[in-house]
Write an enzyme that holds these catalytic residues in place. Structure first.
Site, PDB file in Angstrom:
ATOM      1  N   ASP A  56       0.838  -1.191   0.000  1.00 48.36           N
ATOM      2  CA  ASP A  56       0.000   0.000   0.000  1.00 48.36           C
ATOM      3  C   ASP A  56       0.877   1.247   0.000  1.00 48.36           C
ATOM      4  OD1 ASP A  56      -2.147  -1.702   0.163  1.00 48.36           O
ATOM      5  OD2 ASP A  56      -2.609  -1.262   2.262  1.00 48.36           O
ATOM      6  N   ALA A  98      -3.895 -10.603   2.196  1.00 51.86           N
ATOM      7  CA  ALA A  98      -2.881 -10.529   3.238  1.00 51.86           C
ATOM      8  C   ALA A  98      -3.416  -9.838   4.487  1.00 51.86           C
ATOM      9  CB  ALA A  98      -1.655  -9.794   2.715  1.00 51.86           C
ATOM     10  N   GLU A 123      -9.546  -9.815  -5.437  1.00 54.09           N
ATOM     11  CA  GLU A 123      -8.349  -9.181  -5.990  1.00 54.09           C
ATOM     12  C   GLU A 123      -7.456 -10.171  -6.733  1.00 54.09           C
ATOM     13  OE1 GLU A 123      -7.769  -5.224  -3.192  1.00 54.09           O
ATOM     14  OE2 GLU A 123      -6.447  -6.933  -2.853  1.00 54.09           O
ATOM     15  N   ASN A 162     -19.658  -4.646   1.899  1.00 55.65           N
ATOM     16  CA  ASN A 162     -20.077  -3.415   2.553  1.00 55.65           C
ATOM     17  C   ASN A 162     -21.357  -2.934   1.877  1.00 55.65           C
ATOM     18  OD1 ASN A 162     -19.384  -1.906   0.210  1.00 55.65           O
ATOM     19  ND2 ASN A 162     -17.328  -1.474   0.991  1.00 55.65           N
ATOM     20  N   LEU A 215     -21.641  -1.593   7.577  1.00 49.98           N
ATOM     21  CA  LEU A 215     -22.234  -0.263   7.390  1.00 49.98           C
ATOM     22  C   LEU A 215     -21.363   0.847   7.962  1.00 49.98           C
ATOM     23  CD1 LEU A 215     -25.849  -1.291   8.488  1.00 49.98           C
ATOM     24  CD2 LEU A 215     -24.969  -1.159   6.145  1.00 49.98           C
ATOM     25  N   GLY A 224     -12.383  -3.228   7.094  1.00 49.05           N
ATOM     26  CA  GLY A 224     -13.234  -4.332   6.648  1.00 49.05           C
ATOM     27  C   GLY A 224     -12.511  -5.659   6.696  1.00 49.05           C
ATOM     28  N   ASP A 225     -11.232  -5.666   6.336  1.00 54.59           N
ATOM     29  CA  ASP A 225     -10.462  -6.908   6.374  1.00 54.59           C
ATOM     30  C   ASP A 225     -10.193  -7.351   7.803  1.00 54.59           C
ATOM     31  OD1 ASP A 225     -10.327  -7.011   3.576  1.00 54.59           O
ATOM     32  OD2 ASP A 225      -8.584  -5.687   3.548  1.00 54.59           O
ATOM     33  N   ARG A 247      -6.005   3.836  14.136  1.00 56.91           N
ATOM     34  CA  ARG A 247      -4.577   3.849  13.856  1.00 56.91           C
ATOM     35  C   ARG A 247      -4.357   3.992  12.354  1.00 56.91           C
ATOM     36  NH1 ARG A 247      -3.806  -1.896  17.032  1.00 56.91           N
ATOM     37  NH2 ARG A 247      -4.374  -1.185  19.134  1.00 56.91           N
ATOM     38  N   GLY A 280      -2.749   3.184   8.582  1.00 58.49           N
ATOM     39  CA  GLY A 280      -2.274   1.993   7.896  1.00 58.49           C
ATOM     40  C   GLY A 280      -3.289   0.883   7.883  1.00 58.49           C
TER      41      GLY A 280
END
Length: 294
Positions: free
Chosen positions: A13, A42, A138, A182, A213, A244-245, A278, A280
């Site tokens: 990222d 990941a 992905e 989502n 949501l 979400g992950d 946080r 990242g």
């Protein structure tokens, strides 16, 4: 310990933090740039491992410097990377803009992820040995479909995050036990902007649905029952990337441990709430002790 196989992407990222995201044709000045290991697959693997799962990652990284960093990040989290293959060329990257409200916009370049077109015997065996399989979109759709079909044949519970949202191959959802979109993905898949209505449409194809949501929490629906809204903890978001992950990875661990759906959703929501406070993606994911304390 819950055995979880993750068939998914690894990306580096490349994150720019700005007061507000630029409009079309506009240039804005950012205040910070970070390079953070990510990728939906990941991220879910790291989240599940930190939450106490026994996780194996199935995918690919490139021969660039990002590839070794992505592998190391997974291994430091306790993820088994034996089936994370190294292929010639660049690793996947995600180019992310995060604004002052914690919202993000993302462009993903598949890189090595695009080479994962089939499971191979090692991947099939890892899925068969797991209690749960986590999937996202992905990777190329043929291997996602193959993974779901393999899990179904072996009686392995399968959770699909339909992101980035796209038209799905015929029959894929027939092999999915729990779908976790989502609200925007649910609307795109069904044409219905109301989450309750979208959930009912999705239940025609999958037995269980959780529609996330954001700050409003999540909506759980199962065939034969009424949808239930579970509120999210009230926190101030710094960066929603990876939330979400985090939710899905920790939810998989909780369900694999036999927790009830309400308890599992509450635990996963607590983990996601910690994550958004946080910066990242994988770097912001909480450990089990933090989730339990929250």
């Amino acid at each position: 310990m819950t055995a979880i196989a993750v068939l998914g992407s690894t990306n580096m990222d490349l994150v720019a933090y700005v007061a507000r995201a630029p409009g079309r044709g506009e240039t804005v000045t950012g205040r910070e740039f970070r390079t953070v290991p990510g990728g939906k697959g990941a991220n879910q693997a790291v989240a599940a491992a930190r939450a106490g799962g026994d996780v194996v990652m199935i995918g690919a990284v490139g021969t660039d410097e990002y590839g070794s960093a992505l592998r190391t990040n997974l291994e430091h989290a306790g993820v088994d990377t034996e089936l994370l293959h190294t292929v010639a060329g660049p690793s996947g990257t995600a180019h992310i803009v995060v604004d002052d409200e914690g919202s993000n916009a993302i462009v993903v370049i598949p890189g090595a992820n695009g080479t994962v077109t089939s499971l191979g015997p090692g991947g099939s065996a890892a899925i068969a040995a797991a209690g749960l399989l986590l999937l996202q979109l992905e990777l190329p759709l043929p291997v996602v479909t193959e993974g779901a079909r393999t899990a179904k044949a072996r009686g392995v519970r399968t959770i699909l995050t339909p992101s980035p949202v796209q038209p799905l191959p015929a029959g894929l959802l027939d092999d999915i036990d729990l779908l976790v979109p989502n609200e925007h993905e649910a609307a795109a898949l069904t044409g219905c902007v109301d989450p309750h209505g979208a959930a009912q449409i999705l239940l025609r194809q999958v037995p269980e649905v959780v529609i996330t949501l954001g700050r409003k929490g999540c909506l759980y629906a199962a065939r034969g029952g009424e949808p239930v809204l579970f509120p999210a903890p009230e926190v101030t978001a710094v960066d929603t990337t990876g939330a979400g992950d985090t939710f899905v990875g920790t939810l998989a661990v909780a369900l694999g441990e036999g927790r009830s759906v309400p308890a599992a959703l509450a635990w996963a929501s607590s983990a996601a709430a910690l994550c958004v406070q946080r910066p990242g993606a994988s770097t912001s994911m909480p450990h089990r002790s933090e989730i339990d304390a929250a």
